[in-house]
Write a protein that holds these residues in place. Structure first.
Motif, short mmCIF file in Angstrom:
data_model
loop_
_atom_site.label_atom_id
_atom_site.label_comp_id
_atom_site.label_asym_id
_atom_site.label_seq_id
_atom_site.Cartn_x
_atom_site.Cartn_y
_atom_site.Cartn_z
N MET A 63 28.90 29.83 48.03
CA MET A 63 27.56 30.21 47.56
C MET A 63 27.63 30.53 46.07
N LYS A 64 26.71 29.95 45.31
CA LYS A 64 26.76 30.15 43.86
C LYS A 64 25.56 30.94 43.36
N LEU A 65 25.81 31.73 42.34
CA LEU A 65 24.74 32.40 41.59
C LEU A 65 24.88 31.90 40.16
N ILE A 66 23.83 31.30 39.63
CA ILE A 66 23.89 30.78 38.26
C ILE A 66 23.33 31.85 37.32
N VAL A 67 24.16 32.28 36.36
CA VAL A 67 23.76 33.34 35.44
C VAL A 67 23.76 32.81 34.01
N VAL A 68 22.65 33.02 33.32
CA VAL A 68 22.57 32.68 31.90
C VAL A 68 22.81 33.98 31.13
N ASP A 69 23.88 34.01 30.33
CA ASP A 69 24.26 35.26 29.67
C ASP A 69 23.43 35.50 28.40
N HIS A 70 23.76 36.58 27.70
CA HIS A 70 22.95 36.98 26.53
C HIS A 70 23.06 35.98 25.39
N GLU A 71 24.11 35.16 25.41
CA GLU A 71 24.27 34.14 24.36
C GLU A 71 23.65 32.81 24.79
N GLY A 72 23.08 32.77 25.99
CA GLY A 72 22.44 31.55 26.46
C GLY A 72 23.38 30.61 27.20
N ASN A 73 24.62 31.05 27.42
CA ASN A 73 25.57 30.21 28.16
C ASN A 73 25.37 30.38 29.66
N GLU A 74 25.56 29.26 30.37
CA GLU A 74 25.33 29.27 31.80
C GLU A 74 26.65 29.37 32.57
N HIS A 75 26.68 30.19 33.60
CA HIS A 75 27.89 30.38 34.40
C HIS A 75 27.54 30.27 35.88
N ALA A 76 28.37 29.54 36.62
CA ALA A 76 28.18 29.46 38.08
C ALA A 76 29.16 30.45 38.72
N LEU A 77 28.63 31.54 39.25
CA LEU A 77 29.48 32.59 39.83
C LEU A 77 29.56 32.42 41.33
N GLU A 78 30.76 32.56 41.88
CA GLU A 78 30.92 32.55 43.32
C GLU A 78 30.31 33.85 43.85
N ALA A 79 29.39 33.73 44.78
CA ALA A 79 28.73 34.91 45.34
C ALA A 79 29.01 34.99 46.83
N LEU A 80 28.86 36.17 47.39
CA LEU A 80 29.07 36.35 48.82
C LEU A 80 27.77 36.77 49.48
N GLU A 81 27.55 36.28 50.67
CA GLU A 81 26.34 36.61 51.41
C GLU A 81 26.24 38.12 51.60
N GLY A 82 25.05 38.67 51.38
CA GLY A 82 24.84 40.10 51.59
C GLY A 82 25.10 40.94 50.35
N TRP A 83 25.74 40.33 49.34
CA TRP A 83 25.93 41.07 48.08
C TRP A 83 24.61 41.06 47.33
N ARG A 84 24.38 42.12 46.58
CA ARG A 84 23.22 42.13 45.69
C ARG A 84 23.57 41.28 44.48
N ALA A 85 22.58 40.56 43.96
CA ALA A 85 22.84 39.74 42.77
C ALA A 85 23.45 40.59 41.66
N MET A 86 22.97 41.84 41.51
CA MET A 86 23.51 42.75 40.50
C MET A 86 25.01 42.96 40.70
N GLU A 87 25.42 43.11 41.96
CA GLU A 87 26.84 43.36 42.25
C GLU A 87 27.69 42.15 41.90
N VAL A 88 27.14 40.96 42.15
CA VAL A 88 27.87 39.74 41.80
C VAL A 88 28.05 39.66 40.28
N ILE A 89 26.95 39.91 39.56
CA ILE A 89 26.97 39.84 38.09
C ILE A 89 27.98 40.85 37.54
N ARG A 90 27.94 42.07 38.06
CA ARG A 90 28.82 43.13 37.57
C ARG A 90 30.27 42.83 37.94
N ASP A 91 30.47 42.34 39.17
CA ASP A 91 31.83 42.06 39.65
C ASP A 91 32.51 41.00 38.78
#
Lengths: 107, 343
Positions: A1-29
């Motif tokens: 499962m992926k969460l796509i995050v665009v950072d403050h510089e505008g770069n895009e990252h595909a983060l591995e996410a886990l079901e049931g995690w809050r998007a905030m927790e994935v970003i912080r982790d």
């Protein structure tokens, strides 16, 4: 499962996410710059993100509590949400979020 | 030294749950504390961010709210008579030649302490600053995050931003004084007290103020003097309203603040400590709770309580190096029970 995050510089990252995690927790982790100072209690509005327009309809409507906290976001937009209130699920695989300036750790 | 300097064993920076429990552990060892906090009431995050939210991992309490935990801690530490200095921020921390400390606040208090305990959590609570380009240049001159003197707003074009009690209260109070007043909020719903919301609606209906549903997109002016605020309304159009004063009310957020300037070794904005004494890189300055860092650290209130207990033992050795301290339990020690006022 992926969460796509665009950072403050505008770069895009595909983060591995886990079901049931809050998007905030994935970003912080993954070590991205997000303040999230109350730790996910919907009490501080410092995990604010902009949801990609193509995904906004896929999310549950914001609760009244989340709407009230969004009032405390100084750079709110129509696609603003608190990432601690987004629970990752199969339906959200590929969800695309942009980090908000007001939620930076040094703000 | 002048007489206005308050002499004490320990200054605790931060009145959150961990700072409060430090009073207890230090008190059992006869150390007197002064507690300083930027908020106007004790509790820190517990009372500022989530007073009504349940906490489920405080030992002995299956569930307790942030407000209740703060009240219980205040009750628990009452016997030790710590002095509280609220609504002020510690600005300076100077090390003296003898290893003691002089602590100064922005309210002009000066303390002389043998030990300083930093229990400042995520830092000082400060007003949230809207990320509008160039806003810093207007702060303190045209843009304010609180109202010190209402007279400063008389005859001015005032823009207030926000939808909570602060925004509404000041809207209602300043509308009669201001030349013009515009309230800007992202939606046509307000969290504030219904009576105040109604007062605001009446002011709008009678043409004595403007309500704009939208957000601030830019500031116009020069040399700190604001002239107009650009607003993006909900329908996407941009308007400009005259503004010589702006008051953004988006609540508080934590910033590390002056702690960064005290010469302590930091690890990603957290104070590096050892795990036997929770002492910083400067002997006599301890850091406990969310603001410290050590391998394996967990930002839990209960971790902070443990850190306070070990810190207190080390602080005692600094304040009373020649005193032999016997480790005792509150359950069995009459001496400790006398300090608690129960024996």
């Amino acid at each position: 499962m992926k969460l796509i995050v665009v950072d403050h510089e505008g770069n895009e990252h595909a983060l591995e996410a886990l079901e049931g995690w809050r998007a905030m927790e994935v970003i912080r982790d993954w070590g991205f710059d997000i303040k999230a100072e109350c730790g996910g209690a919907c009490s501080c509005a410092t995990c604010h993100v902009f949801v990609d327009d193509t995904w906004i309809e896929m999310l549950d409507t914001a609760s009244e509590e989340e709407e009230n906290m969004l009032d405390m976001v100084p750079d709110v937009e129509a696609n603003s949400r608190l990432s601690c209130q987004i629970l990752m699920s199969d339906a959200l695989d590929g969800l695309r979020l942009k980090l908000a300036p007001s939620a930076r750790g040094d703000e | 030294m002048s007489e206005s300097i308050m002499k004490t064993d320990v200054v605790i920076v931060g009145a959150g749950p961990v700072g409060l429990f430090a009073v207890f552990e230090l008190g059992l060892l006869d150390l007197k504390c002064h507690v300083i906090d930027i908020l106007d009431r004790p509790g820190g995050q517990c009372t500022e961010l989530y007073p009504e939210k349940p906490i489920y991992d405080i030992p002995g309490y299956p569930v307790i709210t942030g407000q209740q935990l703060t009240e219980k801690l205040m009750q628990q530490i009452a016997p030790f008579g710590a002095e509280f200095h609220l609504a002020r921020m510690v600005e300076k921390l100077d090390i003296q030649p003898d290893g003691s400390f002089v602590v100064a606040t922005d309210a002009g208090d000066i303390f002389h302490a043998r030990v300083v305990v930093i229990a400042a959590g995520g830092g000082s609570f400060q007003p949230k600053r809207p990320p509008i380009e160039g806003i810093e240049a207007f702060e303190g001159k045209s843009v304010f995050y609180s109202v010190r003197r209402m007279e400063d707003f008389r005859g001015e074009d005032v823009v207030i931003v926000g939808g909570g009690d602060s925004a509404l209260d000041w809207t209602v109070s300043l509308a009669p004084l201001a030349k013009s007043l515009t309230l800007v909020h992202r939606r046509d719903e307000f969290r504030g007290a219904p009576a105040t919301v109604n007062q605001m609606r009446e002011l709008v209906a009678s043409g004595r103020m403007n309500l704009v549903i939208g957000q601030v997109s830019g500031l116009e002016g020069a040399n700190g003097a604001l002239l107009a605020v650009r607003l993006k309304t909900r329908d996407g159009s941009e308007i400009s309203v005259p503004a010589t004063r702006m008051l953004p009310f988006f609540g508080l957020t934590m910033k590390l603040g002056p702690v960064a300037d005290w010469g302590l070794a930091l690890n990603d904005n957290l104070i590096a400590v050892d795990t036997a004494k929770f002492e910083s890189s400067v002997p006599g300055i301890f850091a406990i709770g969310d603001i410290n860092h050590y391998p394996g650290k967990l930002k839990l209130i209960l971790s902070g309580f443990h850190e306070a207990a070990l810190m207190a033992q080390a602080a005692k050795k600094i304040v009373s190096p020649d005193e032999r301290v016997i480790f005792q339990y509150t359950t069995s020690s009459t001496k400790l029970q006398k300090k608690l006022g129960v024996a």
